[in-house]
Design an enzyme around this catalytic site. Structure first.
Site, PDB file in Angstrom:
ATOM      1  N   LYS A 170      47.767  82.792  51.097  1.00 52.86           N
ATOM      2  CA  LYS A 170      48.825  81.982  51.337  1.00 52.86           C
ATOM      3  C   LYS A 170      48.885  81.272  52.753  1.00 52.86           C
ATOM      4  CE  LYS A 170      53.223  80.447  51.462  1.00 52.86           C
ATOM      5  NZ  LYS A 170      53.452  79.051  50.772  1.00 52.86           N
ATOM      6  N   LYS A 245      57.078  81.271  61.337  1.00 54.46           N
ATOM      7  CA  LYS A 245      56.507  82.418  61.247  1.00 54.46           C
ATOM      8  C   LYS A 245      54.953  82.445  60.409  1.00 54.46           C
ATOM      9  CE  LYS A 245      57.461  83.787  57.007  1.00 54.46           C
ATOM     10  NZ  LYS A 245      57.723  84.085  55.506  1.00 54.46           N
TER      11      LYS A 245
HETATM   12  P1  NAD Z   1      65.783  81.980  52.441  1.00 59.48           P
HETATM   13  O1  NAD Z   1      66.072  82.431  53.732  1.00 59.48           O
HETATM   14  O2  NAD Z   1      66.554  80.896  51.869  1.00 59.48           O
HETATM   15  O3  NAD Z   1      66.125  83.286  51.356  1.00 59.48           O
HETATM   16  C1  NAD Z   1      65.902  84.411  51.703  1.00 59.48           C
HETATM   17  C2  NAD Z   1      66.944  85.466  51.090  1.00 59.48           C
HETATM   18  O4  NAD Z   1      66.714  86.831  51.162  1.00 59.48           O
HETATM   19  C3  NAD Z   1      68.337  85.164  51.897  1.00 59.48           C
HETATM   20  O5  NAD Z   1      69.452  84.906  50.821  1.00 59.48           O
HETATM   21  C4  NAD Z   1      68.721  86.618  52.617  1.00 59.48           C
HETATM   22  O6  NAD Z   1      70.053  86.743  52.432  1.00 59.48           O
HETATM   23  C5  NAD Z   1      67.836  87.487  51.601  1.00 59.48           C
HETATM   24  N1  NAD Z   1      67.858  88.856  51.901  1.00 59.48           N
HETATM   25  C6  NAD Z   1      67.133  89.282  53.219  1.00 59.48           C
HETATM   26  N2  NAD Z   1      67.063  90.456  53.253  1.00 59.48           N
HETATM   27  C7  NAD Z   1      67.436  91.085  52.197  1.00 59.48           C
HETATM   28  C8  NAD Z   1      67.673  92.244  51.814  1.00 59.48           C
HETATM   29  N3  NAD Z   1      67.394  93.457  52.382  1.00 59.48           N
HETATM   30  N4  NAD Z   1      68.129  92.583  50.457  1.00 59.48           N
HETATM   31  C9  NAD Z   1      68.644  91.378  49.781  1.00 59.48           C
HETATM   32  N5  NAD Z   1      68.694  90.156  50.096  1.00 59.48           N
HETATM   33  C10 NAD Z   1      68.001  89.995  51.363  1.00 59.48           C
HETATM   34  O7  NAD Z   1      64.334  81.939  52.360  1.00 59.48           O
HETATM   35  P2  NAD Z   1      63.284  81.063  51.154  1.00 59.48           P
HETATM   36  O8  NAD Z   1      63.137  79.613  51.599  1.00 59.48           O
HETATM   37  O9  NAD Z   1      63.868  81.441  49.906  1.00 59.48           O
HETATM   38  O10 NAD Z   1      61.935  81.956  51.328  1.00 59.48           O
HETATM   39  C11 NAD Z   1      61.530  83.179  50.946  1.00 59.48           C
HETATM   40  C12 NAD Z   1      60.179  83.479  51.212  1.00 59.48           C
HETATM   41  O11 NAD Z   1      59.375  82.580  50.525  1.00 59.48           O
HETATM   42  C13 NAD Z   1      59.585  83.438  52.635  1.00 59.48           C
HETATM   43  O12 NAD Z   1      58.925  84.372  53.047  1.00 59.48           O
HETATM   44  C14 NAD Z   1      58.926  82.009  52.768  1.00 59.48           C
HETATM   45  O13 NAD Z   1      58.218  82.085  53.808  1.00 59.48           O
HETATM   46  C15 NAD Z   1      58.571  82.031  51.489  1.00 59.48           C
HETATM   47  N6  NAD Z   1      58.405  80.640  50.949  1.00 59.48           N
HETATM   48  C16 NAD Z   1      59.303  79.596  51.023  1.00 59.48           C
HETATM   49  C17 NAD Z   1      58.986  78.363  50.492  1.00 59.48           C
HETATM   50  C18 NAD Z   1      60.335  77.270  50.708  1.00 59.48           C
HETATM   51  O14 NAD Z   1      59.855  76.049  50.423  1.00 59.48           O
HETATM   52  N7  NAD Z   1      61.357  77.552  50.819  1.00 59.48           N
HETATM   53  C19 NAD Z   1      57.753  78.131  49.938  1.00 59.48           C
HETATM   54  C20 NAD Z   1      56.783  78.939  49.734  1.00 59.48           C
HETATM   55  C21 NAD Z   1      57.077  80.412  50.177  1.00 59.48           C
END
Ligand code: NAD
Length: 297
Positions: A170, A245
């Site tokens: 990744k 990150k």
């Molecule tokens: P985001 O910030 O939109 O969502 C993360 C969620 O996790 C938030 O709603 C937050 O409240 C919740 N959270 C944090 N700690 C928590 C806990 N202890 N219990 C319950 N909920 C908790 O982030 P995202 O864009 O959805 O990304 C999530 C992951 O996926 C990241 O690691 C990111 O790098 C990866 N990712 C994102 C994308 C993208 O396009 N957004 C694409 C591929 C991978």
């Protein structure tokens, strides 16, 4: 199947919804009340806590921002691994350090809980459409257990290797994505500064040797692509701080194995400068602001 889903953000929300639509009994939870409400409004059952969500779950899926959130959720005294029944399969799809994924897999194994890392690629569009690419770290047998669940959220499932290998694949991919978004932004900004129509230029490059994913699906200039985050004020999508990150994880990894990643290092610094300028919460394609001519006044 009874599935607990923790983390209902830009990615986790639509992924949990796809499992619900596929007929699984999903019990979901997020620390953000707004994120929970958005899913409840679409018929997904919301638990009062992560501990409640995992009760009686056969599979637990998590989609959290970074390593520290995953460690805080699962590990330590009272961590979720102490609440999950032995025999349960945990699929962590967050993008985190490979070392943290390995630590989690070891802690799970000690309790009879299989934990695989299954980070994704494909963006929020892929999460909504259920066409994500999963990069799995874990055993063949664990991947086969996870496959029916992953298939409801993604179109491509790759076995990268043992625990942590999904994370390594990744960050290699995201280092490339981070670099190519900056390169695409520079090329578009150069053309626009010369008076070219950005839509015409983008289409020329998309169909030429500069063609890439950003030009196909995620043009960084507002107004070129209706559904791209750029045309929605850079809201939603993949946050600059999340890209920062991932590029940091790539650099840590490169130092550990003495790999040369000069463009990855420069890209990390450019996203860091963009974040320091106050754009950390905007989609990462907003990095074009660094090279775009600003309007006078
Ligand atoms: P985001 O910030 O939109 O969502 C993360 C969620 O996790 C938030 O709603 C937050 O409240 C919740 N959270 C944090 N700690 C928590 C806990 N202890 N219990 C319950 N909920 C908790 O982030 P995202 O864009 O959805 O990304 C999530 C992951 O996926 C990241 O690691 C990111 O790098 C990866 N990712 C994102 C994308 C993208 O396009 N957004 C694409 C591929 C991978």
């Amino acid at each position: 199947m009874k599935i607990a889903f923790i983390g209902l953000g830009n990615m986790g929300g639509p992924m949990a919804l796809n499992l619900h639509k596929a007929g699984h009994a999903v019990s979901a939870f997020d620390l953000s009340a707004a994120a929970c409400e958005a899913l409840r409004a679409q018929g997904v059952a919301i638990a009062a806590s992560a501990a409640e969500a995992v009760q009686a779950a056969q599979v637990v899926v998590s989609m959290l921002p970074a390593s520290q959130h995953v460690e805080a959720l699962y590990l330590g005294e009272g961590g979720l691994l102490t609440r999950i029944a032995p025999g349960t399969l945990v699929i962590d799809s967050s993008t985190i350090a490979a070392a943290t994924s390995r630590k989690l897999a070891e802690a799970g194994a000690a309790r009879g809980i299989a934990v695989i890392d299954a980070p994704v690629s494909g963006g929020t569009g892929g999460a909504i459409a259920g066409t994500l690419t999963f990069m799995v770290g874990g055993s063949e047998a664990e991947l086969e257990r996870a496959r029916p669940v992953l298939e409801k959220m993604g179109a491509n499932i790759f076995h990268a290797g043992a625990a942590g290998a999904g994370q390594t694949a990744k960050i290699c991919n995201n280092m490339l994505l981070g670099i190519l978004m900056i390169g695409t932004s520079e090329a578009i900004a150069l053309g626009v500064a010369n008076g070219l129509d950005p839509k015409v230029l983008s289409e020329i490059m998309r169909r030429s040797s500069g063609g890439n994913w950003a030009l196909e699906k995620y043009n960084p200039l507002p107004g070129v692509m209706e559904n791209a985050p750029a045309s929605k004020g850079y809201a939603g999508g993949f946050g600059t701080d999340l890209m920062l990150k991932d590029l940091g994880l790539a650099q840590e990894n490169a130092m550990a194995v003495k790999a040369a990643t000069p463009l990855g290092g420069m890209a990390r610094n450019l996203y860091a400068a963009h974040s320091l300028a106050g754009h950390g919460a905007l989609d990462f394609s907003s990095v074009i602001k660094l090279v775009q001519k600003q309007k006078a006044g």
